[in-house]
Write a protein that holds these residues in place. Structure first.
Motif, PDB file in Angstrom:
ATOM      1  N   ASP A  19       0.816  -1.219   0.000  1.00 20.24           N
ATOM      2  CA  ASP A  19       0.000   0.000   0.000  1.00 20.24           C
ATOM      3  C   ASP A  19       0.848   1.267   0.000  1.00 20.24           C
ATOM      4  O   ASP A  19       0.463   2.279  -0.587  1.00 20.24           O
ATOM      5  CB  ASP A  19      -0.962  -0.015   1.192  1.00 20.24           C
ATOM      6  CG  ASP A  19      -2.159  -0.894   0.905  1.00 20.24           C
ATOM      7  OD1 ASP A  19      -2.924  -0.553   0.002  1.00 20.24           O
ATOM      8  OD2 ASP A  19      -2.303  -1.932   1.560  1.00 20.24           O
ATOM      9  N   ALA A  42       0.319   3.721  -3.079  1.00 22.66           N
ATOM     10  CA  ALA A  42      -0.150   5.076  -2.755  1.00 22.66           C
ATOM     11  C   ALA A  42       0.775   6.125  -3.361  1.00 22.66           C
ATOM     12  O   ALA A  42       0.308   7.135  -3.912  1.00 22.66           O
ATOM     13  CB  ALA A  42      -0.235   5.247  -1.243  1.00 22.66           C
ATOM     14  N   LEU A  85      -5.603   1.210  -7.701  1.00 21.68           N
ATOM     15  CA  LEU A  85      -6.483   1.014  -6.543  1.00 21.68           C
ATOM     16  C   LEU A  85      -6.973  -0.435  -6.490  1.00 21.68           C
ATOM     17  O   LEU A  85      -6.987  -1.063  -5.420  1.00 21.68           O
ATOM     18  CB  LEU A  85      -7.681   1.966  -6.619  1.00 21.68           C
ATOM     19  CG  LEU A  85      -8.707   1.814  -5.479  1.00 21.68           C
ATOM     20  CD1 LEU A  85      -8.112   2.262  -4.154  1.00 21.68           C
ATOM     21  CD2 LEU A  85      -9.972   2.594  -5.768  1.00 21.68           C
ATOM     22  N   SER A 144      -4.411  -2.712  -5.065  1.00 27.07           N
ATOM     23  CA  SER A 144      -4.368  -2.606  -3.601  1.00 27.07           C
ATOM     24  C   SER A 144      -5.520  -3.401  -2.978  1.00 27.07           C
ATOM     25  O   SER A 144      -5.318  -4.168  -2.023  1.00 27.07           O
ATOM     26  CB  SER A 144      -4.462  -1.140  -3.181  1.00 27.07           C
ATOM     27  OG  SER A 144      -4.774  -1.053  -1.819  1.00 27.07           O
ATOM     28  N   THR A 147      -5.001   3.892   1.209  1.00 25.83           N
ATOM     29  CA  THR A 147      -4.886   3.898  -0.263  1.00 25.83           C
ATOM     30  C   THR A 147      -6.111   4.561  -0.893  1.00 25.83           C
ATOM     31  O   THR A 147      -5.988   5.325  -1.855  1.00 25.83           O
ATOM     32  CB  THR A 147      -4.745   2.456  -0.794  1.00 25.83           C
ATOM     33  OG1 THR A 147      -3.915   1.727   0.092  1.00 25.83           O
ATOM     34  CG2 THR A 147      -4.150   2.423  -2.180  1.00 25.83           C
ATOM     35  N   TYR A 182      -6.268   7.727  -3.294  1.00 26.11           N
ATOM     36  CA  TYR A 182      -6.944   7.633  -4.593  1.00 26.11           C
ATOM     37  C   TYR A 182      -7.963   8.770  -4.756  1.00 26.11           C
ATOM     38  O   TYR A 182      -8.083   9.383  -5.813  1.00 26.11           O
ATOM     39  CB  TYR A 182      -7.637   6.271  -4.708  1.00 26.11           C
ATOM     40  CG  TYR A 182      -8.535   6.156  -5.912  1.00 26.11           C
ATOM     41  CD1 TYR A 182      -8.020   5.974  -7.199  1.00 26.11           C
ATOM     42  CD2 TYR A 182      -9.923   6.271  -5.772  1.00 26.11           C
ATOM     43  CE1 TYR A 182      -8.853   5.896  -8.302  1.00 26.11           C
ATOM     44  CE2 TYR A 182     -10.761   6.190  -6.867  1.00 26.11           C
ATOM     45  CZ  TYR A 182     -10.224   6.006  -8.127  1.00 26.11           C
ATOM     46  OH  TYR A 182     -11.047   5.945  -9.219  1.00 26.11           O
ATOM     47  N   ALA A 203       0.082  11.017  -0.432  1.00 29.71           N
ATOM     48  CA  ALA A 203       0.780   9.778  -0.045  1.00 29.71           C
ATOM     49  C   ALA A 203       1.969  10.123   0.854  1.00 29.71           C
ATOM     50  O   ALA A 203       2.624  11.145   0.653  1.00 29.71           O
ATOM     51  CB  ALA A 203       1.261   9.046  -1.283  1.00 29.71           C
TER      52      ALA A 203
END
Lengths: 373, 489
Positions: free
Chosen positions: B58, B62, B78, B81, B137, B141, B147
């Motif tokens: 992650d 990210a 995404l 993840s 995450t 997104y 991040a």
């Protein structure tokens, strides 16, 4: 100012707690036996001529097993029961309880008596004990009392449940006819998804367990207050129980009804226990244990009469030997329970003096002679 | 490591506390990571790499999400993840459950599939840390959060030991800024932290563990032998057990974090004093309810995409009125079923979730049509209606099977079953005393007398006495008797 005050209050609270605990440790912490039996009655799990032949459960069972092996594994008789077997009221050094007396009698006839007893033992616990230890001792006879007061209980406590941690014994318990009746009474067998005791891989000896064991062991060795915690827990639990009874007006002689459904299920379990014993090739002696009759006790007369009649009928139906010892111990030989915390006195309907033990041992001995043992 | 162990309280926590407060900021972050891994490794060291893998995946995704502008690529990242996180969760938590369920269906259809024994151990705290990394995450997104580029800080966020195994579920925006600040050693934090830890321990080792034996015994009884009184008593008693167990855990977590200067959100707020099912979920496991609300329920009903994004944390089912009925209803039931499954891989938990969805749905339908009186009487009435409904839900949580749950629920509403008392007297007494004690405590905390005790000098002896009793009881009862219930989830 507030943070200063809060800090001081916390420190003062900790100091007051320490003082409270020190006082409790020196004045109130009492022995586990005293909690269970009161001050007048002693729990005598003594040896006979150095042989350990009376055990409580899984933890001390290896002592009994070793003693039996060292004696050359003579023909054996197994006696299971509750605290009535080891407890002697108005105990004096040198006195013996019924299992010790009977052990000597049987020893003279080349029979080895092994006894297992737990306070308030119920039929589920008897089923686990009997099915666990039968393969070890392979007794010719099993002596089984059914105490009416214990019939309402169903749970299996750790002291007994731990037998099932031994894989060989567990398989025997699981193969028994009693198993369908007792499996729900064993924690960890019901698979409850939200059960508080379910552990995820923690059954393994983890670093957590090892460290905790070592650290608390160290604390116990070097800090008397830490070592006194089990006693303090017992004292608190006992105090709570006694106060509850006082508040609700519950006495040892207060009538306690037995739930008809539980009774029915327990009697069905008893039949399965008898069958387990018979399947293993052993004979069985069922008996009604001594009960105090000089004062009105906790049993509801109609329920108790029905139980005795059902018990007798079950013995006849299963071809079991039967002995009624209800009235063999006179009133003066029974105990009084005085709790060590508040000093409240209650008549005891379960434990009696050495004279009572002698009477019980003699009655059993006579019966065993009749049966050829 | 267990919060209720002497090892944690007298060895681990003091050592980490001292090391942390004498170190510089960067060293503190290393200390937190090392302490957190040690804390987790005390359970099973071999599961640390799994937790680190989930975190690192992650972290990398990210960063990539942050740098990527193409929406399609971002969506793919995404999905990666979600697949990794849900894949880990699915394998460890749900594989055996779904396999067994499928096999049962196959058997009913006349097939006899061959069984292979799968012995998969559920890693401690997996549901909590997976949810935490997933929300991170998703936030990146959604461009709601930048991040985190510092891997050490990010790892501290995921593994932070006070909340690692059973929450509260933290958001990156709550904890990362605190991790990047050199938090000062403040006496009020230390005092408050110790008080929270003591309170939590009291709830766990004195209350929850004492009730546990009675609850276990009650649920061990054949379900057909339980009367309505027995079933209600067990529902209430287990309700208090799980509350003391989990709220106790959360209090210890919050208190432990406070010793290091970290402020963690509250997870409980006297839930049994709730005046409606919705209110209950504003007060019970608050961090999970708001997580589910934000990341599952609102997106599912389309409320998030409707751009009404400035929604504060609200309990499940409390979304914008504009969302159309049928989708809202399906969303509600589906979300609660997922909520149930999150708790455990068993149909009983799904049933628990669906029951709660039905309660919330019923409340949603009825509340506009029925107006309860205001004031104390109205409050009593609302609590009196909500409390048994919520307590009854715990039957599904604790009973061994769906069948047993339905039987017990049946007994609870069957007038013919209000016949006898089959449990030990202590079971009824405990349920009654705890219910009364809970509300006395609730009224006390919200009373002027409580404020007076804390501010007036005459209240000092009372406070000292209170602390003395709490400390004495915790000292006497402190032992690793049982796990925290939520460790299973």
């Amino acid at each position: 100012m507030t943070r200063f005050r809060d800090g001081l209050v916390l420190i003062a609270g900790a100091l007051a707690a320490y003082a409270l605990l020190m006082i409790a440790q020196s004045r109130f912490a009492i022995k586990t036996d005293e909690l269970a039996f009161g001050t007048e009655t002693a729990n005598v799990l003594g040896t006979v001529d150095g042989l350990i032949a009376h055990c409580i459960g899984a933890k001390d069972s290896p002592d009994c097993e070793n003693a039996y092996s060292e004696s050359g594994k003579p023909p054996s008789i197994l006696w299971v029961g509750n605290s009535q077997l080891p407890a002697i009221n108005r105990f004096e050094i040198g006195q013996e309880n019924a299992p010790q007396i009977l052990f000597r009698q049987l020893q003279g006839r080349n029979r080895y008596l092994i006894t297992y007893s737990q306070p308030n033992a119920n039929l589920s616990e008897h089923a686990v004990v009997i099915n666990s230890v039968m393969p070890i001792y392979q007794p010719d006879l099993v002596i089984l009392p059914v105490v009416f007061d214990d019939i309402r209980e169903q749970g299996v406590r750790e002291i007994v449940q731990d037998f099932t941690k031994r894989a060989d014994l567990l398989s025997h318990v699981k193969a028994s006819k009693s198993w369908p009746f007792i499996k729900n009474n064993l924690s960890g067998q019901t698979g409850a998804p939200g059960g508080g005791t379910a552990i995820l891989g923690l059954e393994k000896d983890t670093l957590q367990k090892k460290t905790e064991r070592a650290f608390t062991g160290f604390l116990g060795m070097h800090w008397s207050l830490w070592a006194a915690r089990p006693k303090l827990r017992g004292t608190l639990s006992s105090a709570k129980h006694i106060l509850r009874n006082k508040i609700l007006g519950i006495h040892s002689y207060t009538k306690r009804r037995v739930n008809p459904q539980i009774y029915k299920e327990r009697m069905a379990l008893l039949e399965q226990i008898i069958m387990d014993i018979q399947v293993s090739g052993a004979q069985i002696l069922l008996y009604i244990p001594p009960y105090r009759d000089d004062i009105d006790g906790p049993y509801v007369a109609t329920e108790y009469d029905r139980f005795k009649s059902d018990f007798r009928a079950l013995a006849a139906k299963t071809d079991s030997e039967f002995l009624d010892m209800e009235r063999i111990v006179p009133g003066v030989q029974w105990a009084t329970v005085t709790d060590t915390i508040f000093g409240f006195k209650e008549p005891d309907f379960m434990h009696f003096t050495e004279q009572g033990h002698i009477a019980m041992a003699q009655a059993l001995d006579a019966k065993l002679k009749d049966m050829g043992y | 490591m267990l919060f209720n162990s002497a090892t944690y309280l007298f060895l681990f926590l003091p050592v980490v506390f001292i090391l942390y407060h004498v170190s510089r900021l960067r060293a503190r972050q290393w200390i937190i990571l090392a302490a957190s891994l040690t804390f987790y490794g005390f359970w099973r060291i071999e599961f640390i790499p799994l937790m680190l893998l989930s975190a690192v995946v992650d972290y990398g995704l990210a960063l990539k999400l942050d740098q990527t502008r193409d929406q399609k690529t971002r969506k793919r990242l995404l999905y990666v993840s979600l697949i990794v996180n849900l894949g880990i969760l699915g394998f460890f938590k749900y594989l055996v459950f779904f396999r067994d369920s499928l096999w049962s269906i196959a058997e009913m259809a006349g097939y006899t599939p061959s069984y292979v024994d799968l012995n998969i151990i559920l890693p401690l705290g997996i549901s909590f840390y997976i949810f935490q990394t997933m929300s991170y995450t998703i936030d990146v997104y959604r461009r709601e959060k930048k991040a985190e580029s510092d891997l050490l800080v990010y790892m501290c966020f995921v593994t932070f030991f006070p909340q690692l195994v059973a929450g509260p579920i933290l958001r990156a925006s709550e904890i990362i800024p605190q991790l990047k600040t050199k938090l000062l050693l403040r006496s009020e934090n230390v005092v408050s932290g110790i008080q929270r830890i003591l309170g939590g321990l009291f709830m766990k080792v004195v209350l929850a563990d004492s009730i546990a034996g009675l609850v276990d015994k009650g649920f061990e009884r054949p379900v057909n032998m339980l009367s309505a009184f027995d079933s209600w008593t067990l529902a209430f008693l287990f309700g208090f057990q799980i509350y003391f167990d989990f709220a106790g855990y959360s209090a210890i977590a919050i208190g432990s974090a406070l010793l290091f200067g970290f402020k963690i959100r509250e997870n409980f707020n006297y839930p049994y004093a709730a005046t409606s099912p919705r209110d209950f979920w504003r007060r019970w496991h608050i961090s999970l309810s708001s997580w589910i609300q934000e990341y599952i329920y609102l997106p599912m009903i389309g409320a998030y995409r409707s751009k009404n994004e400035n929604t504060p944390n609200r309990p499940l089912g409390d979304e914008q009125k504009a969302v159309i009925g049928r989708r809202r209803t399906w969303g509600l039931f589906l979300t609660w079923a997922i909520m149930g499954l999150w708790h455990g891989a068993n149909w009983t938990f799904v049933l628990w979730g669906l029951y709660l969805a039905a309660i919330v749905y019923g409340y949603r339908l009825l509340s506009p049509r029925i107006s309860l009186p205001k004031g104390p009487f109205g409050w009593c009435l609302s609590v009196g209606l909500t409390l048994p409904l919520m307590m009854a839900s715990w039957i599904a949580f604790r009973a061994p099977s769906v069948g047993d749950t339905l039987i017990m629920w049946g007994h609870m509403i069957n007038p013919m079953r209000f016949t006898g008392f089959g449990l030990s007297p202590n079971t009824y007494i405990s349920a009654m005393v705890l219910t009364i004690a809970f509300f006395l405590r609730y009224f006390w905390v919200h009373s002027q007398a409580s404020v007076w005790t804390k501010t007036n000098i005459a209240g000092v002896p009372l406070q000292v006495g209170y602390h003395a009793i709490v400390i004495s009881f915790v000292f006497i009862f402190l032992q690793v008797k049982s796990q925290f219930i939520y460790f299973q989830f």
